[in-house]
Design a protein around this motif. Structure first.
Motif, mmCIF file in Angstrom:
data_model
loop_
_atom_site.group_PDB
_atom_site.id
_atom_site.type_symbol
_atom_site.label_atom_id
_atom_site.label_comp_id
_atom_site.label_asym_id
_atom_site.label_seq_id
_atom_site.Cartn_x
_atom_site.Cartn_y
_atom_site.Cartn_z
ATOM 1 N N VAL A 111 0.843 -1.205 0.000
ATOM 2 C CA VAL A 111 0.000 0.000 0.000
ATOM 3 C C VAL A 111 0.873 1.248 0.000
ATOM 4 N N PHE A 112 1.875 1.287 0.874
ATOM 5 C CA PHE A 112 2.778 2.441 0.894
ATOM 6 C C PHE A 112 3.455 2.621 -0.463
ATOM 7 N N GLY A 113 3.861 1.526 -1.074
ATOM 8 C CA GLY A 113 4.513 1.598 -2.377
ATOM 9 C C GLY A 113 3.592 2.154 -3.448
ATOM 10 N N SER A 114 2.349 1.733 -3.433
ATOM 11 C CA SER A 114 1.370 2.214 -4.409
ATOM 12 C C SER A 114 1.102 3.714 -4.241
ATOM 13 N N VAL A 115 0.893 4.129 -3.007
ATOM 14 C CA VAL A 115 0.659 5.550 -2.729
ATOM 15 C C VAL A 115 1.906 6.365 -3.078
ATOM 16 N N ASN A 116 3.063 5.848 -2.735
ATOM 17 C CA ASN A 116 4.317 6.532 -3.035
ATOM 18 C C ASN A 116 4.475 6.753 -4.545
ATOM 19 N N THR A 117 4.163 5.736 -5.327
ATOM 20 C CA THR A 117 4.252 5.840 -6.781
ATOM 21 C C THR A 117 3.315 6.925 -7.310
ATOM 22 N N MET A 118 2.098 6.969 -6.777
ATOM 23 C CA MET A 118 1.142 8.002 -7.219
ATOM 24 C C MET A 118 1.665 9.410 -6.919
ATOM 25 N N ILE A 119 2.190 9.606 -5.714
ATOM 26 C CA ILE A 119 2.704 10.920 -5.320
ATOM 27 C C ILE A 119 3.902 11.301 -6.188
ATOM 28 N N ARG A 120 4.819 10.382 -6.327
ATOM 29 C CA ARG A 120 6.027 10.642 -7.127
ATOM 30 C C ARG A 120 5.664 10.955 -8.584
ATOM 31 N N ASP A 121 4.793 10.134 -9.153
ATOM 32 C CA ASP A 121 4.374 10.366 -10.542
ATOM 33 C C ASP A 121 3.733 11.742 -10.707
ATOM 34 N N GLU A 122 2.903 12.119 -9.756
ATOM 35 C CA GLU A 122 2.232 13.428 -9.846
ATOM 36 C C GLU A 122 3.249 14.566 -9.745
ATOM 37 N N LEU A 123 4.215 14.464 -8.851
ATOM 38 C CA LEU A 123 5.240 15.500 -8.723
ATOM 39 C C LEU A 123 6.095 15.599 -9.988
ATOM 40 N N TYR A 124 6.294 14.491 -10.664
ATOM 41 C CA TYR A 124 7.041 14.517 -11.925
ATOM 42 C C TYR A 124 6.191 15.054 -13.089
ATOM 43 N N ARG A 125 4.879 15.019 -12.945
ATOM 44 C CA ARG A 125 4.003 15.588 -13.987
ATOM 45 C C ARG A 125 3.962 17.114 -13.938
ATOM 46 N N VAL A 126 4.230 17.669 -12.766
ATOM 47 C CA VAL A 126 4.168 19.130 -12.594
ATOM 48 C C VAL A 126 5.516 19.724 -12.989
ATOM 49 N N THR A 127 5.492 20.565 -14.025
ATOM 50 C CA THR A 127 6.729 21.168 -14.521
ATOM 51 C C THR A 127 6.704 22.678 -14.332
ATOM 52 N N LEU A 128 7.888 23.277 -14.368
ATOM 53 C CA LEU A 128 8.014 24.715 -14.104
ATOM 54 C C LEU A 128 7.183 25.569 -15.053
ATOM 55 N N ASP A 129 7.034 25.148 -16.294
ATOM 56 C CA ASP A 129 6.287 25.964 -17.252
ATOM 57 C C ASP A 129 4.815 26.117 -16.859
ATOM 58 N N GLN A 130 4.306 25.202 -16.043
ATOM 59 C CA GLN A 130 2.900 25.287 -15.631
ATOM 60 C C GLN A 130 2.642 26.469 -14.684
ATOM 61 N N PHE A 131 3.706 27.044 -14.140
ATOM 62 C CA PHE A 131 3.554 28.164 -13.214
ATOM 63 C C PHE A 131 3.829 29.514 -13.876
ATOM 64 N N LEU A 132 4.280 29.473 -15.128
ATOM 65 C CA LEU A 132 4.580 30.716 -15.833
ATOM 66 C C LEU A 132 3.291 31.333 -16.370
ATOM 67 N N HIS A 133 3.243 32.631 -16.461
ATOM 68 C CA HIS A 133 2.133 33.444 -16.992
ATOM 69 C C HIS A 133 1.169 33.852 -15.951
#
Length: 133
Positions: A111-133
């Motif tokens: 369970v911890f591994g599954s949740v960890n993967t979701m969190i990590r994947d989401e943090l890798y989906r968020v890129t700096l360009d999404q905060f520009l403008h």
């Protein structure tokens, strides 16, 4: 899991460089981000080692992103500073569990591994360009 102040500041420093779109000196980065100059320099060294930032020496020196903002994720910045994203110590390779014979059969670890993967994947989906403008 808690993101350290250093990782938080590293995100601010990287965003500052993305927002600028060019070179900035360490002092200006420090002033714009509210991160002390000494701490900003420490963070910049780590971002340079991770090949996210380039440094230039001399009168026209400074720092700039080594990649496009769309290629730099929050997850990459956090792991550059804090190491691997893990929500529980049992997910670390060096952890020796005393409750089960094999980590692979532990339902809590799954369970911890599954949740960890979701969190990590989401943090890798968020890129700096999404905060520009």
């Amino acid at each position: 899991m808690r993101i350290t102040h250093e990782a938080d500041y590293a995100i601010r420093v990287a965003f500052c460089l993305a927002e600028c779109g060019g070179k900035l000196g360490a002092k200006e980065i420090s002033e714009r981000t509210g991160v002390t100059l000494r701490f900003a320099l420490k963070i910049l060294r780590k971002l340079i080692q991770a090949e996210m930032v380039r440094s230039y020496k001399g009168a026209n020196g400074g720092y700039e992103l080594a990649k496009e903002p769309a290629e730099i994720s929050m997850g990459a910045i956090i792991e550059c500073i804090d190491g691997p994203i893990t929500i529980n110590h049992c997910l670390c390779n060096e952890f020796e569990c005393t409750r089960v014979q094999s980590k692979s059969i532990c339902n809590f670890r799954k369970v911890f591994g599954s949740v960890n993967t979701m969190i990590r994947d989401e943090l890798y989906r968020v890129t700096l360009d999404q905060f520009l403008h």
